[in-house]
Design an enzyme around this catalytic site. Structure first.
Site, PDB file in Angstrom:
ATOM      1  N   LEU A  52      10.749   1.821   4.221  1.00 45.45           N
ATOM      2  CA  LEU A  52       9.360   1.357   4.244  1.00 45.45           C
ATOM      3  C   LEU A  52       8.374   2.474   3.911  1.00 45.45           C
ATOM      4  CD1 LEU A  52       9.582  -0.838   7.463  1.00 45.45           C
ATOM      5  CD2 LEU A  52      10.001  -1.494   5.083  1.00 45.45           C
TER       6      LEU A  52
ATOM      7  N   HIS B  11       4.568  -1.337   2.093  1.00 41.79           N
ATOM      8  CA  HIS B  11       5.117  -2.329   3.032  1.00 41.79           C
ATOM      9  C   HIS B  11       4.223  -2.456   4.259  1.00 41.79           C
ATOM     10  CE1 HIS B  11       9.021  -0.875   1.127  1.00 41.79           C
ATOM     11  NE2 HIS B  11       9.094  -2.173   0.947  1.00 41.79           N
TER      12      HIS B  11
ATOM     13  N   ILE C 182      -0.283  -1.192  -3.528  1.00 41.76           N
ATOM     14  CA  ILE C 182      -0.797   0.076  -2.988  1.00 41.76           C
ATOM     15  C   ILE C 182      -0.293   1.198  -3.890  1.00 41.76           C
ATOM     16  CG2 ILE C 182      -0.851   1.599  -0.951  1.00 41.76           C
ATOM     17  CD1 ILE C 182      -2.210  -1.078  -0.436  1.00 41.76           C
TER      18      ILE C 182
ATOM     19  N   SER D  48      10.069   2.045  -3.230  1.00 45.93           N
ATOM     20  CA  SER D  48      11.179   2.797  -2.632  1.00 45.93           C
ATOM     21  C   SER D  48      11.916   3.593  -3.699  1.00 45.93           C
ATOM     22  CB  SER D  48      12.158   1.845  -1.948  1.00 45.93           C
ATOM     23  OG  SER D  48      11.475   1.138  -0.950  1.00 45.93           O
TER      24      SER D  48
END
Ligand code: PAF
Length: 280
Positions: free
Chosen positions: A29, A33, A173, A183
């Protein structure tokens, strides 16, 4: 925060909750997230998150085995965000037997763009998301616009299966230099990380070029896509696609009119495949 892997236990824990707000993830995360968790809190209560690296959506030779798994750090982040339940099933919980029933999204949406370069990807995504929805039974679920095509496919799946829930889109974001958080950014070397914001910059240039087109032939869009691709190739990228599409159905625009457009891109930088998009 309750951490649950078993489906029956999850159902018992959530019994009587009819406003659950759900954020499915594959873990590792980051701030992207966490922004979904915050949005989830605005739309429902309690907030339920899931972490499951879904084998079904990885193709042969893709990064299923090496996908970053950081459960302890993830748990600490979710605790901080006030998540009520983390559903973290093991493979044997979610797929106790081979998952033979699968959700097949329509070809015109599931086999283009990401679906063309990652065959079967959206079948894997839809199948696991449907199963997670059936386990959590949320009233709302949050999906990021970073995965633009995924968001659209899940929305239509929910609509076509008349699931009693709402899909909420969340803005992408970005790091300060414009790179969309993902990720997979952790795979980038230092030099690649410095280069990576060029994907977003290329889309930004393309957006400006589209906006400056007067009433014109949509074939001009193809020429702009080609130019953008060549610009990335010249910098050492290997683009899978840079595509200007209609926001409403991701089809190629038949006219340059008031139809809202979106630019979608996927490109490899070294061994890392990055995706991004920009609404025009
Ligand atoms: O976007 C993701 O992280 C995954 O595709 C999802 C929705 C969690 C399904 O595995």
């Amino acid at each position: 925060m309750k951490i649950i892997s078993d489906i029956q236990e999850l159902r018992a824990q959530l019994r009587g909750q009819n406003r659950a707000s759900f954020v499915p993830t594959m873990g590792n995360l980051h701030e992207g997230h966490l922004s979904l968790m915050r949005l989830a809190r605005q739309y429902g209560d309690p907030v339920v998150a899931s972490i499951f690296v879904n084998r079904l959506q990885f193709g042969p030779g893709e990064d299923f085995d090496s996908y970053p798994r950081t459960m302890d750090a993830d748990i600490a982040k979710l605790e901080k965000e006030g998540v009520y339940v983390l559903f973290a099933p093991h493979e044997k919980d979610l797929y106790p037997e081979p998952q033979e029933y699968r959700i097949n999204p329509p070809q015109q949406l599931g086999d283009i763009l990401e679906g063309e370069f990652r065959p079967g990807f959206f079948i894997g995504v839809c199948t696991v998301v449907m199963k997670l929805f059936s386990c959590v039974q949320p009233s709302v679920s949050i999906f990021g616009k970073k995965d633009y095509q995924q968001l659209m496919i899940i929305r239509q799946m929910v609509q076509q299966f008349a699931l009693p829930m709402q899909i909420i889109p969340a803005e992408t974001i970005r790091a300060d230099d414009g790179l969309a958080l993902s990720s997979r950014n952790s795979y980038l070397s230092q030099n690649e990380r410095a280069e990576a914001p060029q994907l977003r910059m290329t889309l930004e240039v393309l957006r400006q070029e589209i906006l400056s087109l007067g009433p014109s032939d949509p074939k001009q869009l193809l020429a702009l896509e080609k130019k953008a691709k060549e610009a990335l190739i010249a910098r050492g990228w290997k683009p899978d696609y840079i595509a200007i599409r209609q926001q409403k159905d991701l089809l190629i625009p038949s006219a340059i009119d008031s139809t809202p457009l979106v630019i979608l891109a996927a490109a490899k930088l070294g061994k890392t495949r990055l995706i991004d998009n920009l609404e025009v």
